[in-house]
Design an enzyme around this catalytic site. Structure first.
Site, PDB file in Angstrom:
ATOM      1  CD  GLU A  40      -2.020   1.291   3.074  1.00 55.88           C
ATOM      2  OE1 GLU A  40      -2.184   2.401   3.616  1.00 55.88           O
ATOM      3  OE2 GLU A  40      -2.225   0.220   3.665  1.00 55.88           O
ATOM      4  CE  LYS A 128      -5.818   1.596   8.407  1.00 52.78           C
ATOM      5  NZ  LYS A 128      -5.349   2.567   7.395  1.00 52.78           N
TER       6      LYS A 128
END
Length: 210
Positions: A40, A128
């Site tokens: 990411e 998350k």
């Protein structure tokens, strides 16, 4: 891409946030060389969209490449145009719906049970838990898994080796790791040290098993 399947298979998301765009790109490519499949690039890093665009060009069209810190619809659109294939958000802002509309699966940031329920209603791919270390670590994850046993949770925030091991053992689908893995490499620091850390974390998730 099937983000839940990728998270379950690889169990690790590397979070790259750098002050130097060239160093951040180099970090992404080295992590990929070391076998870390899910990376990411945070939009809070320097010239992040260019890093994503250049990384996509170097990695080819097929490898997944995530964009992090997606807050707005414009963030999602710009990152998608640059070549990102999945989005990571710190919360449930407008970037979630925009990414979904663009066909990007979303790893959406949550903390509370109420936010978990709200995220599920938005059809996100995975959740998350952020920031996990400050919220109680693996014990908090285990508590969330009680009412939500089938949710793919990815703890992020302060995840060092010990926290990663504990969270994976407690039932996390994967863990997201920033500075304990990336260190100062994305700011121009040692690539050799980055490779060493990448191998440590790769070994850790392999030991944890599927």
């Amino acid at each position: 891409m099937d983000l839940p399947a990728a998270l379950a298979a690889h169990r690790l998301v590397a979070v790259v946030r750098g002050k130097d765009a060239d160093a951040a790109l180099r970090t992404v490519l080295v992590l990929a060389e070391e076998g870390i499949e899910l990376i990411e690039v945070s939009l809070s890093g320097a010239d992040a969209l260019t890093v994503i665009e250049r990384a996509r060009s170097s990695l080819g069209p097929d490898l997944p490449l995530g964009v992090g810190t997606v807050l707005t619809a414009d963030d999602a659109r710009a990152a998608h145009s640059a070549g990102a294939t999945f989005a990571v958000t710190p919360g449930l802002g407008e970037g979630v719906a925009a990414a979904r509309e663009l066909g990007m699966p979303v790893l959406a940031g949550v903390m509370t049970p109420t936010e978990v329920i709200a995220a599920q209603a938005l059809d996100v791919a995975a959740l998350k838990i952020f920031p996990i270390a400050q919220a109680g670590g693996a014990a908090y994850l285990k508590a969330l898994l009680g009412p939500f046993p089938d949710v793919p949770f990815v703890p992020v925030g302060g995840v060092d080796e010990a926290v990663a091991r504990a969270c994976l053992a407690a039932g996390a689908t994967a863990v997201g790791v920033g500075s304990p893995l990336v260190g100062d490499a994305a700011d121009g620091g040692s690539i050799s040290a980055l490779r060493d850390r990448a191998r440590v974390f790769r070994g850790l998730v392999q030991e944890a098993g599927p």
